[in-house]
Design a protein around this motif. Structure first.
Motif, PDB file in Angstrom:
ATOM      1  N   ARG A   1       0.836  -1.197   0.000  1.00 52.86           N
ATOM      2  CA  ARG A   1       0.000   0.000   0.000  1.00 52.86           C
ATOM      3  C   ARG A   1       0.876   1.253   0.000  1.00 52.86           C
ATOM      4  NH1 ARG A   1      -4.021  -0.484   4.572  1.00 52.86           N
ATOM      5  NH2 ARG A   1      -5.498  -1.402   3.147  1.00 52.86           N
ATOM      6  N   LEU A   2       1.946   1.166   0.823  1.00 51.31           N
ATOM      7  CA  LEU A   2       2.857   2.307   0.899  1.00 51.31           C
ATOM      8  C   LEU A   2       3.581   2.503  -0.433  1.00 51.31           C
ATOM      9  CD1 LEU A   2       4.042   4.519   2.642  1.00 51.31           C
ATOM     10  CD2 LEU A   2       5.741   2.904   3.487  1.00 51.31           C
TER      11      LEU A   2
ATOM     12  N   VAL B   1       1.380   4.290  -2.727  1.00 54.09           N
ATOM     13  CA  VAL B   1       1.290   5.695  -2.331  1.00 54.09           C
ATOM     14  C   VAL B   1       2.537   6.448  -2.786  1.00 54.09           C
ATOM     15  CG1 VAL B   1       1.339   7.239  -0.327  1.00 54.09           C
ATOM     16  CG2 VAL B   1      -0.286   5.367  -0.407  1.00 54.09           C
TER      17      VAL B   1
ATOM     18  N   ARG C   1       2.504   7.049  -6.397  1.00 55.92           N
ATOM     19  CA  ARG C   1       1.558   8.154  -6.629  1.00 55.92           C
ATOM     20  C   ARG C   1       2.211   9.488  -6.272  1.00 55.92           C
ATOM     21  NH1 ARG C   1      -4.039   8.392  -6.867  1.00 55.92           N
ATOM     22  NH2 ARG C   1      -4.939  10.299  -6.066  1.00 55.92           N
ATOM     23  N   ARG C   2       2.909   9.500  -5.129  1.00 56.33           N
ATOM     24  CA  ARG C   2       3.588  10.727  -4.698  1.00 56.33           C
ATOM     25  C   ARG C   2       4.618  11.149  -5.753  1.00 56.33           C
ATOM     26  NH1 ARG C   2       4.255  12.183   0.645  1.00 56.33           N
ATOM     27  NH2 ARG C   2       4.073  10.034   1.342  1.00 56.33           N
TER      28      ARG C   2
ATOM     29  N   LEU D   1       5.792  11.102   7.488  1.00 55.18           N
ATOM     30  CA  LEU D   1       5.563   9.718   7.072  1.00 55.18           C
ATOM     31  C   LEU D   1       6.040   8.744   8.155  1.00 55.18           C
ATOM     32  CD1 LEU D   1       4.541   7.930   4.819  1.00 55.18           C
ATOM     33  CD2 LEU D   1       6.816   7.953   3.815  1.00 55.18           C
TER      34      LEU D   1
ATOM     35  N   TRP E   1       3.705   7.948  10.790  1.00 55.57           N
ATOM     36  CA  TRP E   1       2.659   7.004  10.387  1.00 55.57           C
ATOM     37  C   TRP E   1       3.217   5.614  10.161  1.00 55.57           C
ATOM     38  CZ3 TRP E   1      -2.578   8.071   8.569  1.00 55.57           C
ATOM     39  CH2 TRP E   1      -3.020   9.353   8.933  1.00 55.57           C
ATOM     40  N   LYS E   2       4.455   5.572   9.718  1.00 54.12           N
ATOM     41  CA  LYS E   2       5.086   4.301   9.368  1.00 54.12           C
ATOM     42  C   LYS E   2       6.423   4.186  10.094  1.00 54.12           C
ATOM     43  CE  LYS E   2       2.150   2.720   6.313  1.00 54.12           C
ATOM     44  NZ  LYS E   2       1.494   1.427   6.460  1.00 54.12           N
TER      45      LYS E   2
ATOM     46  N   ARG F   1       8.194   1.705  10.834  1.00 54.36           N
ATOM     47  CA  ARG F   1       9.160   0.723  10.305  1.00 54.36           C
ATOM     48  C   ARG F   1       9.937   1.406   9.194  1.00 54.36           C
ATOM     49  NH1 ARG F   1       4.739  -3.039  10.859  1.00 54.36           N
ATOM     50  NH2 ARG F   1       5.198  -4.521  12.512  1.00 54.36           N
TER      51      ARG F   1
END
Lengths: 338, 356
Positions: free
Chosen positions: A2-3, A6, A9-10, A149, A152-153, A155
């Motif tokens: 999913r990342l 993203v 997309r970024r 980021l 949120w993430k 890891r």
């Protein structure tokens, strides 16, 4: 996953990627316009002459290839005569490599001009990949995007490799797309204002191999740009490293190696010999000395020979080391400020 | 109550080539209970942001133990990060993205539905500016966007570093009401701020730090009360006569302008009774109570001193807890020793600082 999506997309959303793509398209257009301006549509008589010459050359090549195939497995000396074909690769005498376009002058031809133009265009795309990937990371750090980021993430390796994969995927996709457009436009131009040439199987095989080898460069430079920007946390770090490397190594060290023949091996510390070896199949770093080769009964220049495998191995190892270092630093880095 | 966030003995040292090792956090302790709004206060450079960054896995602690929502962090932070909303320090975003794009990319990375983006944009008041590029946002709007990003996950724990920074008065009030509303719905809020009046209104509990160590913690009213001296300010027609009467009754008093101050007075009625007995009628009696700002300045040793420009590292250093306590070493030569944190008398309150 999913990342990764993203991040892709970024990457596509960022304006810098669009600007770099447009700049590359602009240069691509300039190359094609200049090529077209220096070309003319060959007349029927020019084509007839070229075809006649090409047929003659093919016949000669056929004879030579047959001779080569007969002699290649024999020793250097046969019945007191020097065997020039001993150990030779007879594919180079393939009549299929003879192109009618070889005998046309002042005409842009697809089969003749596509390979060198692809080198130039591929190099341009590789540099664009380095700068775009560096900017993708370099803009994230000072803007605080990376910190956000990571909130949120947490890891970090997931973040690192998602961004890395996004950079490689998008640059590769861009490179493939732009290359396809470039080749299509070149084909249109050569069809309209030049000469397409003879698409033999041998030519096609050589060209595809060249394109595949060339395709490695944007990927490697993207990884290098990404890694340096990750280490330096700024786009300028990658651009500065690139400029510094060019001045200190490619210019300074090469000059030193040429001025002081005893230091010829310094050239082996540069990256360009390995790039050339990968693209051309071989690169020889010459010393000023010669040695006697008992198999050819001749004095041969001494030096360091880099073959295809050696070239790509060094490039991949260098890039992997840089990316590994960047990953390690990113994993352990304190994000005490943006 | 359940502990939502606990920090124990946190230590972080940064090494710089020029300044050598710099201790940012030095054995800090912090406890935040579920559902409370906890203020995290301290002077500039005292380690607040470093602490929050360590809690969120952005910096590696050298020592100490941290738990958030029952999980040890940073090791198990990935297990709870979806329940934490956070903004740390300056609200920076990629300038060329719009507010909505910024939130959209974050939301997509964890699979938050797009509807939630509209909800948080509405909450922080950016609904009509969502399509604008972030570089055109004011500081306050960026702050709102940062809060929106923190709210996206519907967090159980909200960690906010200076959330009111750059906000206009209406924005500060909205932010306060937002946090109060969240807390009322069971969200725990850990907020670092320098707006002490806001903190006093907003927070249930506070932790005050100085030079990387905890100076005081507890409920806001208790922290303030702990620094209250019990001084009483009295207005009478003849202050000098009143001082004399109180002295005869065994009370120490001194005059400040037209008022008299009776220090450490636990029974204000005794003052009125004593003065009334001598026909001195009290027209005003106020039990002085410091506000949070006064307490903060007192506890951190950062109160302005005439003729001196206090530097950022001039706040007090509390001794490391545990036997034997090391002797106090003033941070700056000539600086006064630290106050006794439990019963430190306050200076006479300035006008407007009293509470009746």
């Amino acid at each position: 996953m999913r990342l990764l999506l993203v991040e892709v997309r970024r990457f596509f959303t960022r304006r810098f990627g669009l600007v770099m793509s447009l700049a590359t398209v602009g240069v691509m257009g300039a190359i094609l316009v200049i090529s077209m301006a220096n070309s003319h549509k060959p007349t029927d008589s020019e084509i007839a002459y070229a075809e006649a010459e090409a047929n003659r050359a093919r016949a000669d090549a056929e004879v030579e290839q047959a001779e080569c195939l007969r002699m290649t497995d024999l020793p250097r000396e046969v019945q007191g005569e020097y065997n020039y074909f001993s150990g030779e690769d007879c594919d180079v005498y393939d009549p299929g490599l003879v192109d009618t376009a070889d005998y046309l002058s002042g005409v842009i031809t697809f089969t003749q001009d596509a390979p060198p133009l692809m080198y130039a265009f591929g190099s341009l795309i590789a540099l664009a990949g380095l700068v775009t990937a560096a900017s993708f990371i370099g803009a994230e750090w000072p803007s605080g995007g990376m910190t956000n980021l990571m909130l949120w993430k947490p890891r970090r390796m997931e973040v690192f490799f998602s961004k890395l994969a996004a950079s490689v995927i998008t640059v590769t996709a861009g490179a493939v797309g732009l290359s396809a457009i470039f080749l299509f436009l070149l084909w249109v131009i050569t069809s309209v204002g030049g000469y397409v040439g003879d698409f033999s199987g041998a030519w096609l095989a050589n060209f595809v191999e060249q394109c595949l080898r060339m395709a490695v460069l944007p990927i490697l430079l993207t990884l290098i740009g990404f890694a340096i920007a990750m280490l330096g946390r700024r786009t300028a770090a990658a651009l500065g490293a690139l400029a510094g490397y060019a001045v200190v190594f490619e210019f300074g060290m090469r000059l030193l190696a040429q001025l002081l023949p005893g230091l010829y091996y310094l050239e082996a510390a540069l990256l360009s010999p390995y790039v050339i070896a990968w693209l051309d199949g071989e690169y020889f770093i010459r010393s000023s000395e010669y040695y006697y080769d008992s198999s050819s009964y001749d004095d041969m220049p001494a030096g360091i020979n880099i073959d295809t495998l050696g070239g790509i191995s060094v490039l991949v190892l260098f890039t992997a080391a840089l990316v590994g270092l960047a990953a390690l630093v990113f994993k352990r880095r304190d994000v005490a400020s943006n | 109550m359940t502990v939502v966030c606990e920090i124990s003995g946190l230590r972080k040292e940064f090494r710089t080539l020029r300044r050598g090792p710099v201790v940012a956090v030095d054995g800090l302790d912090l406890v935040v209970q579920r559902g409370e709004v906890h203020g995290f206060l301290g002077p500039n450079g005292c380690g607040k942001t470093t602490t929050l960054r360590a809690l969120l896995g952005l910096v590696r602690a050298d020592a100490g133990m941290m738990t958030v929502l029952g999980q040890q962090v940073p090791h198990r932070l990935p297990q709870v990060v979806d329940r934490i909303g956070a903004i740390v320090e300056a609200p920076n975003f990629f300038g060329n993205f719009t507010g909505r794009q910024t939130l959209d990319l974050l939301a997509r990375s964890v699979g938050i539905p797009r509807q939630r983006i509209d909800e948080v944009l509405e909450i922080v008041g950016l609904r009509d500016r969502a399509a604008q590029r972030v570089k055109a946002y004011s500081l306050g709007m960026r702050q709102r966007l940062a809060v929106a990003s923190a709210l996206l996950k519907k967090p159980e724990l909200l960690i906010l570093d200076e959330p009111a920074n750059g906000l206009d008065p209406a924005g500060i009030r909205e932010m306060r009401e937002l946090m109060q509303g969240l807390a009322a719905n069971g969200v725990t809020v850990l907020v670092s701020s320098h707006l002490l009046a806001e903190v006093e209104q907003l927070c249930d509990t506070v932790t005050i730090v100085s030079r990387g160590r905890r100076v005081h913690t507890g409920k806001v009213k208790d922290v303030i009360a702990s620094q209250s001296t019990g001084d009483v300010r009295v207005l009478v027609p003849d202050p000098d006569a009143a001082i004399g009467v109180l002295a005869e009754a065994g009370l120490e008093a001194h005059r400040v302008n037209e008022h008299i101050i009776v220090p450490r007075m636990n029974d204000p009625a005794f003052v009125t009774r004593t003065l009334g007995g001598s026909d001195i009628w009290v027209s005003e009696l106020v039990q002085l109570r410091p506000d949070l700002e006064t307490v903060f300045l007192q506890l951190t040793g950062t109160a302005p001193v005439d003729g001196r420009y206090p530097q950022v590292d001039d706040s007090i250093r509390v001794p490391v807890p545990g036997p034997p306590p090391p002797p106090y070493a003033p941070a700056v030569p000539g600086q006064a020793p630290p106050p006794d944190l439990s019963v430190q008398p306050l200076p006479p309150a300035a006008p407007g600082q009293e509470n009746t």
